[in-house]
Motif scaffolding. Structure first.
Motif, PDB file in Angstrom:
ATOM      1  N   PRO A   1     107.523  93.991  13.950  1.00  0.00           N
ATOM      2  CA  PRO A   1     108.302  94.619  12.871  1.00  0.00           C
ATOM      3  C   PRO A   1     107.634  94.406  11.511  1.00  0.00           C
ATOM      4  CG  PRO A   1     109.697  93.272  14.277  1.00  0.00           C
ATOM      5  CD  PRO A   1     108.278  92.978  14.661  1.00  0.00           C
ATOM      6  N   PHE A   2     107.976  95.255  10.568  1.00  0.00           N
ATOM      7  CA  PHE A   2     107.459  95.107   9.216  1.00  0.00           C
ATOM      8  C   PHE A   2     108.134  93.924   8.536  1.00  0.00           C
ATOM      9  CE2 PHE A   2     106.623  99.535  10.179  1.00  0.00           C
ATOM     10  CZ  PHE A   2     105.341  99.700   9.692  1.00  0.00           C
ATOM     11  N   ASN A   3     107.412  93.259   7.665  1.00  0.00           N
ATOM     12  CA  ASN A   3     107.964  92.189   6.844  1.00  0.00           C
ATOM     13  C   ASN A   3     108.714  92.872   5.703  1.00  0.00           C
ATOM     14  OD1 ASN A   3     108.441  90.242   4.897  1.00  0.00           O
ATOM     15  ND2 ASN A   3     106.485  89.224   5.194  1.00  0.00           N
ATOM     16  N   THR A   4     110.018  92.700   5.651  1.00  0.00           N
ATOM     17  CA  THR A   4     110.836  93.447   4.681  1.00  0.00           C
ATOM     18  C   THR A   4     110.706  92.945   3.246  1.00  0.00           C
ATOM     19  OG1 THR A   4     112.759  92.080   5.158  1.00  0.00           O
ATOM     20  CG2 THR A   4     112.513  94.108   6.439  1.00  0.00           C
ATOM     21  N   SER A   5     109.932  91.912   3.030  1.00  0.00           N
ATOM     22  CA  SER A   5     109.762  91.437   1.656  1.00  0.00           C
ATOM     23  C   SER A   5     108.397  91.827   1.085  1.00  0.00           C
ATOM     24  CB  SER A   5     109.963  89.918   1.586  1.00  0.00           C
ATOM     25  OG  SER A   5     108.977  89.267   2.365  1.00  0.00           O
ATOM     26  N   GLY A   6     107.829  92.898   1.590  1.00  0.00           N
ATOM     27  CA  GLY A   6     106.574  93.405   1.021  1.00  0.00           C
ATOM     28  C   GLY A   6     105.469  93.478   2.048  1.00  0.00           C
ATOM     29  N   ASP A   7     105.449  94.516   2.817  1.00  0.00           N
ATOM     30  CA  ASP A   7     104.468  94.694   3.879  1.00  0.00           C
ATOM     31  C   ASP A   7     103.760  96.021   3.651  1.00  0.00           C
ATOM     32  OD1 ASP A   7     103.075  95.032   6.280  1.00  0.00           O
ATOM     33  OD2 ASP A   7     104.715  94.224   7.489  1.00  0.00           O
ATOM     34  N   PHE A   8     102.456  95.970   3.462  1.00  0.00           N
ATOM     35  CA  PHE A   8     101.689  97.187   3.191  1.00  0.00           C
ATOM     36  C   PHE A   8     100.871  97.623   4.399  1.00  0.00           C
ATOM     37  CE2 PHE A   8     102.445  95.136  -0.871  1.00  0.00           C
ATOM     38  CZ  PHE A   8     103.043  96.163  -1.566  1.00  0.00           C
ATOM     39  N   SER A   9     101.178  97.056   5.561  1.00  0.00           N
ATOM     40  CA  SER A   9     100.457  97.437   6.774  1.00  0.00           C
ATOM     41  C   SER A   9     101.052  98.721   7.352  1.00  0.00           C
ATOM     42  CB  SER A   9     100.523  96.306   7.802  1.00  0.00           C
ATOM     43  OG  SER A   9     101.856  96.075   8.207  1.00  0.00           O
ATOM     44  N   TYR A  10     100.478  99.202   8.421  1.00  0.00           N
ATOM     45  CA  TYR A  10     100.984 100.421   9.048  1.00  0.00           C
ATOM     46  C   TYR A  10     101.018 100.248  10.561  1.00  0.00           C
ATOM     47  CZ  TYR A  10      96.117 101.504  10.160  1.00  0.00           C
ATOM     48  OH  TYR A  10      94.841 101.450  10.643  1.00  0.00           O
ATOM     49  N   ARG A  11     101.740 101.118  11.220  1.00  0.00           N
ATOM     50  CA  ARG A  11     101.836 101.134  12.673  1.00  0.00           C
ATOM     51  C   ARG A  11     101.518 102.551  13.139  1.00  0.00           C
ATOM     52  NH1 ARG A  11     102.626  97.000  10.610  1.00  0.00           N
ATOM     53  NH2 ARG A  11     104.183  95.384  11.020  1.00  0.00           N
ATOM     54  N   VAL A  12     100.667 102.649  14.137  1.00  0.00           N
ATOM     55  CA  VAL A  12     100.366 103.944  14.744  1.00  0.00           C
ATOM     56  C   VAL A  12     101.399 104.188  15.835  1.00  0.00           C
ATOM     57  CG1 VAL A  12      98.686 105.267  16.083  1.00  0.00           C
ATOM     58  CG2 VAL A  12      97.915 103.757  14.232  1.00  0.00           C
ATOM     59  N   ILE A  13     101.995 105.361  15.818  1.00  0.00           N
ATOM     60  CA  ILE A  13     102.973 105.742  16.833  1.00  0.00           C
ATOM     61  C   ILE A  13     102.376 106.914  17.608  1.00  0.00           C
ATOM     62  CG2 ILE A  13     105.295 106.602  17.254  1.00  0.00           C
ATOM     63  CD1 ILE A  13     106.083 105.249  14.570  1.00  0.00           C
ATOM     64  N   PRO A  14     101.960 106.684  18.846  1.00  0.00           N
ATOM     65  CA  PRO A  14     101.390 107.781  19.630  1.00  0.00           C
ATOM     66  C   PRO A  14     102.400 108.909  19.823  1.00  0.00           C
ATOM     67  CG  PRO A  14     100.926 105.662  20.662  1.00  0.00           C
ATOM     68  CD  PRO A  14     101.916 105.413  19.568  1.00  0.00           C
ATOM     69  N   PHE A  15     101.902 110.132  19.955  1.00  0.00           N
ATOM     70  CA  PHE A  15     102.758 111.302  20.064  1.00  0.00           C
ATOM     71  C   PHE A  15     103.706 111.231  21.247  1.00  0.00           C
ATOM     72  CE2 PHE A  15     103.608 115.598  21.665  1.00  0.00           C
ATOM     73  CZ  PHE A  15     104.288 116.102  20.570  1.00  0.00           C
ATOM     74  N   ASP A  16     103.267 110.640  22.338  1.00  0.00           N
ATOM     75  CA  ASP A  16     104.101 110.623  23.539  1.00  0.00           C
ATOM     76  C   ASP A  16     105.152 109.508  23.530  1.00  0.00           C
ATOM     77  OD1 ASP A  16     102.335 108.524  23.833  1.00  0.00           O
ATOM     78  OD2 ASP A  16     101.753 109.015  25.885  1.00  0.00           O
ATOM     79  N   THR A  17     105.328 108.829  22.404  1.00  0.00           N
ATOM     80  CA  THR A  17     106.339 107.778  22.294  1.00  0.00           C
ATOM     81  C   THR A  17     107.735 108.398  22.295  1.00  0.00           C
ATOM     82  OG1 THR A  17     104.846 106.407  20.987  1.00  0.00           O
ATOM     83  CG2 THR A  17     107.188 105.873  20.878  1.00  0.00           C
ATOM     84  N   PRO A  18     108.587 108.018  23.261  1.00  0.00           N
ATOM     85  CA  PRO A  18     109.959 108.539  23.241  1.00  0.00           C
ATOM     86  C   PRO A  18     110.736 107.950  22.067  1.00  0.00           C
ATOM     87  CG  PRO A  18     109.524 107.263  25.253  1.00  0.00           C
ATOM     88  CD  PRO A  18     108.321 107.162  24.394  1.00  0.00           C
ATOM     89  N   SER A  19     111.671 108.716  21.535  1.00  0.00           N
ATOM     90  CA  SER A  19     112.415 108.259  20.355  1.00  0.00           C
ATOM     91  C   SER A  19     113.215 106.993  20.622  1.00  0.00           C
ATOM     92  CB  SER A  19     113.325 109.368  19.830  1.00  0.00           C
ATOM     93  OG  SER A  19     114.264 109.753  20.804  1.00  0.00           O
ATOM     94  N   ASP A  20     113.638 106.765  21.876  1.00  0.00           N
ATOM     95  CA  ASP A  20     114.403 105.548  22.159  1.00  0.00           C
ATOM     96  C   ASP A  20     113.529 104.292  22.173  1.00  0.00           C
ATOM     97  OD1 ASP A  20     113.104 105.978  24.574  1.00  0.00           O
ATOM     98  OD2 ASP A  20     114.918 105.867  25.802  1.00  0.00           O
ATOM     99  N   MET A  21     112.217 104.464  21.998  1.00  0.00           N
ATOM    100  CA  MET A  21     111.296 103.329  21.877  1.00  0.00           C
ATOM    101  C   MET A  21     110.979 103.013  20.420  1.00  0.00           C
ATOM    102  SD  MET A  21     110.466 101.851  24.674  1.00  0.00           S
ATOM    103  CE  MET A  21     109.050 100.971  24.055  1.00  0.00           C
ATOM    104  N   LEU A  22     111.620 103.748  19.491  1.00  0.00           N
ATOM    105  CA  LEU A  22     111.346 103.559  18.061  1.00  0.00           C
ATOM    106  C   LEU A  22     112.512 102.869  17.374  1.00  0.00           C
ATOM    107  CD1 LEU A  22     109.828 107.049  17.227  1.00  0.00           C
ATOM    108  CD2 LEU A  22     108.599 104.910  17.653  1.00  0.00           C
ATOM    109  N   MET A  23     112.190 102.180  16.301  1.00  0.00           N
ATOM    110  CA  MET A  23     113.218 101.556  15.476  1.00  0.00           C
ATOM    111  C   MET A  23     112.722 101.475  14.039  1.00  0.00           C
ATOM    112  SD  MET A  23     112.987  97.525  16.529  1.00  0.00           S
ATOM    113  CE  MET A  23     114.150  97.019  15.291  1.00  0.00           C
TER     114      MET A  23
END
Length: 108
Positions: free
Chosen positions: A50-72
């Motif tokens: 998960p992202f650090n909610t107090s200041g995170d400038f990183s990114y996450r790649v989400i492949p196209f075939d990722t089902p929406s129920d695997m996202l948050m």
């Protein structure tokens, strides 16, 4: 640069003047184009860090075939509970899949 619009009133936050966007016409049909989402919304796969909610400038790649129920969403500026019930409200990946299936937009 003048920040006031009403005499005696001044903004507490500097807001730069934004230039008008430059519109570039597509050179091919949408059905031959690829679409990508880029967001600062804190969207990630449930199996990613998960992202650090107090200041995170990183990114996450989400492949196209990722089902929406695997996202948050992990975002510190609002209550994420409703978005985590349906991540499409912020990151419409299911709609993107539908547009590809219909041939409206292209796929890699």
């Amino acid at each position: 640069m003048k920040l006031t619009t009403v005499e005696g009133m001044q903004s507490e936050i500097f807001v730069p003047i934004t230039l008008k966007p430059i519109f570039t016409e597509l050179k091919k049909p949408l059905s031959e184009c690829k679409v990508a989402f880029i967001t600062a919304g804190g969207i990630h796969r449930k199996d990613q860090t998960p992202f650090n909610t107090s200041g995170d400038f990183s990114y996450r790649v989400i492949p196209f075939d990722t089902p929406s129920d695997m996202l948050m969403v992990t975002h510190g500026d609002f209550d994420n509970s409703d978005i985590n019930k349906d991540v499409n409200a912020m990151f419409p990946i299911d709609r993107l899949h539908e547009l590809v299936e219909e041939g409206f937009i292209g796929y890699f």
